[in-house]
Write a protein that holds these residues in place. Structure first.
Motif, short mmCIF file in Angstrom:
data_model
loop_
_atom_site.label_atom_id
_atom_site.label_comp_id
_atom_site.label_asym_id
_atom_site.label_seq_id
_atom_site.Cartn_x
_atom_site.Cartn_y
_atom_site.Cartn_z
N GLY A 101 36.32 -5.99 -35.85
CA GLY A 101 37.37 -5.39 -35.49
C GLY A 101 39.06 -5.63 -36.56
N GLN A 102 37.81 -6.28 -37.42
CA GLN A 102 38.19 -6.47 -39.71
C GLN A 102 37.77 -5.52 -40.52
N PRO A 103 38.08 -5.41 -41.58
CA PRO A 103 37.30 -4.89 -42.26
C PRO A 103 36.26 -5.57 -42.93
N SER A 104 35.35 -6.13 -43.22
CA SER A 104 33.79 -6.64 -42.67
C SER A 104 34.32 -7.44 -44.44
N VAL A 105 33.39 -8.51 -44.74
CA VAL A 105 33.62 -9.23 -46.24
C VAL A 105 33.63 -8.45 -47.25
N THR B 216 34.74 -3.34 -28.75
CA THR B 216 33.17 -3.71 -29.84
C THR B 216 34.03 -4.16 -30.90
N GLY B 217 34.77 -4.25 -31.40
CA GLY B 217 35.23 -4.02 -32.68
C GLY B 217 34.55 -3.02 -33.71
N LYS B 218 33.76 -2.57 -33.26
CA LYS B 218 32.91 -0.66 -34.26
C LYS B 218 33.65 0.48 -33.86
N ASP C 54 37.09 -17.86 -42.97
CA ASP C 54 38.07 -18.33 -41.76
C ASP C 54 38.28 -16.87 -40.50
N ALA C 55 38.40 -15.76 -41.63
CA ALA C 55 38.67 -15.15 -40.58
C ALA C 55 37.61 -14.05 -39.91
#
Lengths: 350, 350
Positions: B98-102, B248-250, B40-41
């Motif tokens: 922009g979030q932690p990778s899985v 970029t979220g990175k 979902d995220a």
């Protein structure tokens, strides 16, 4: 048609499918040849259990022998290749089917060329991609099997379920390993999804669905396939600890070194005295476990009665499968073949 | 229909699809909830470029607006989710959108629970499995889109090709990184397969094939999509070095730390004086590259003329795509939408 004959036809269908992919890959780049070689090597081994159960599910439901069902059944071997390649990365396994695992193979290629940088991530990355390719190709091989649209649509529902179940089962397996809860019940749930449904029940259902079987046929195949699948996995767990490396294609005690939370281990932990439980918990999953350590753990599993309990479960589930098979509303030819396959899947030889 | 409206419908189709999977997973085990949350995220972000190009390929070939094509187009976002999850494992990336990778997310879960054993392999293993699940689900979502058997069969040929191309392209990318040959030509070949075909040309072809387009429509979509896809990736490469992390979220300079052998890097190496080339080769792929190191490499890429050459290539390919679009035998509405998408895909904002 005999089981050995079908196995041969499955082999030929797989070879033919990979050969059809070859020119496309070479058209992109000759640098892709090592991917095909690794896949050829992996597909050269294996007992073709899933294709065989799929084929006999089809025949059991009254389907005629035909190359189309062999193609569809053989596609399960590409799904299995994907699972094995990714499993070996996750477990850091060095070997598979008596050869280097795919990630080790490409790690070695990196090292042989003397490329700068780390070899291990190159091996793992390649294995992730080749596993992805096999997963995509399994679907492609199924869809291009030559079966009609109606049959493919019926089969897809089973195929979809099977893939979701096995991937979720593998996650639950890893989770059990991490949490180390280790009850017989939780280990059995993993066996059901990761192994029993994936290896036997769903392949049977796939064949039956493709042939347009009535619901009672699928139910009978579950009554046979699910207990047989559990017995199959329990046998595999026993072989993973006590099996002959020449037969299993894996070093002795590899399952112990990987720390697999099997039903065999759970049965042992239920029975063993405190001292033995401490040793088992401490050394299970120790990558440096040597031959003496493997022997010690084997001794604990045997003397605690864990091994005998596991063998007793295998016998009970196998018997239940045999009884269900007797009563199943399937063709006589399929009944004989599935009876033979039950023996092959649960015998003490790997 | 406007592009923002289609994007919203794609979002809804994805949500609805994952929601349909939810009860099945919960039926296996409530322990699977974290997999769904992670998905979902991840699916909450993204520009939906591939579904948009697929949709407009369909409309350009005369297909009517309908929920079925939105479903089929949205399935490409699950394929992309699979690629991103596995990419991040291969590149050891900490963040995505922009979030932690899985894999980092599940590594953190392992740590928070205080489970015994190493957290990193648990994170990576989960990410491999969730990526596999997304790949399987992309096929399932496509097949269950509601389109007819004939359309699905035509589209499958493109879908199959696209998956094989992107996986092979990713392998060639990794191989280039390992060998470090670093010519503009070899970097462009990677861009073509890993990115241009996968992101733009094949999604357009998929939509067109589903609509039953004539060969000349597909050829025109290639003449537009392939150069645009190259321009898109070159823009991405520039943003990977010079982009704003908020956009970029990175983290800034992440591509430099990962040592990506981009066309931008190859153009720089062709132009830079020996001293700069030495610094670039030595520090590219250094995981400990700090802000000062990032600034130094940026300076080299800019002062060598590499950046200007890359911008010039982006402009040239974008112009070529625009000219092809003018001449393409597609509907007027699609021409306008694809012209807007070309700007969105290659603009300096990520």
């Amino acid at each position: 048609m005999s089981t050995s004959r079908i196995r041969k036809e499955v082999d030929e269908a797989l070879l033919a499918y990979v050969d059809r992919q070859r020119p496309g890959l070479l058209g992109i780049s000759p640098d892709l040849v090592p991917l095909l070689s690794a896949l050829d090597a992996l597909l050269g081994g294996g007992k073709r259990l899933r294709p065989l159960f799929c084929y006999w599910g089809w025949r059991g439901a009254g389907g005629e022998d035909a190359p189309e069902i062999v193609n569809a059944a053989a596609s399960l071997e590409l799904l299995q290749a994907s699972a094995l390649i990714h499993d070996d990365v996750m477990d850091s396994s060095d070997t598979r089917r008596g050869q280097p695992s795919v990630h080790r193979r490409f790690e070695a290629m990196h090292r042989e060329h003397g490329w700068p940088g780390a070899a291990a991530p190159f091996g793992e990355g390649t294995a992730i991609l080749l596993g992805d390719l096999c997963l995509a190709w399994s679907g492609e091989m199924y869809e291009s099997s030559g079966l009609g649209d109606g049959a493919l649509r019926r089969g897809r529902a089973v195929y979809d379920l099977m893939r979701t179940e096995v991937m979720c089962g593998q996650y639950l397996d890893m989770l059990e390993g991490a949490r180390g809860s280790g009850t017989v019940g939780s280990a059995l749930r993993v066996v059901e999804y990761k192994s029993a449904k994936y290896t036997i029940e769903r392949p049977l259902h796939l064949g039956a669905a493709l042939a347009g079987a009535a619901p009672e046929v699928s139910e009978a195949l579950t009554a046979y396939g699910l207990p047989l699948g559990i017995a199959f996995q329990l046998r595999d767990d026993v072989l993973g600890v006590f099996g002959d490396p020449a037969e299993t294609g894996k070093p002795a005690g590899d399952d112990l070194r990987e720390g697999k939370r099997t039903v065999l281990v759970a049965l042992t932990l239920e029975r063993v005295a405190e001292a033995g439980a401490g040793v088992l918990r401490r050394r299970l999953g120790d990558p440096d476990l040597d031959d003496a350590g493997v022997d010690e753990l084997r001794g604990i599993i045997e003397e605690s009665g864990g091994l005998a309990a596991c063998e007793e479960m295998i016998e009970r589930y196998t018997r239940r499968a045999a009884e269900a098979l007797e009563a199943a509303p399937i063709t006589g030819e399929a009944r004989i073949a599935l009876s033979d396959l039950a023996v092959a899947a649960t015998s003490r030889l790997s």
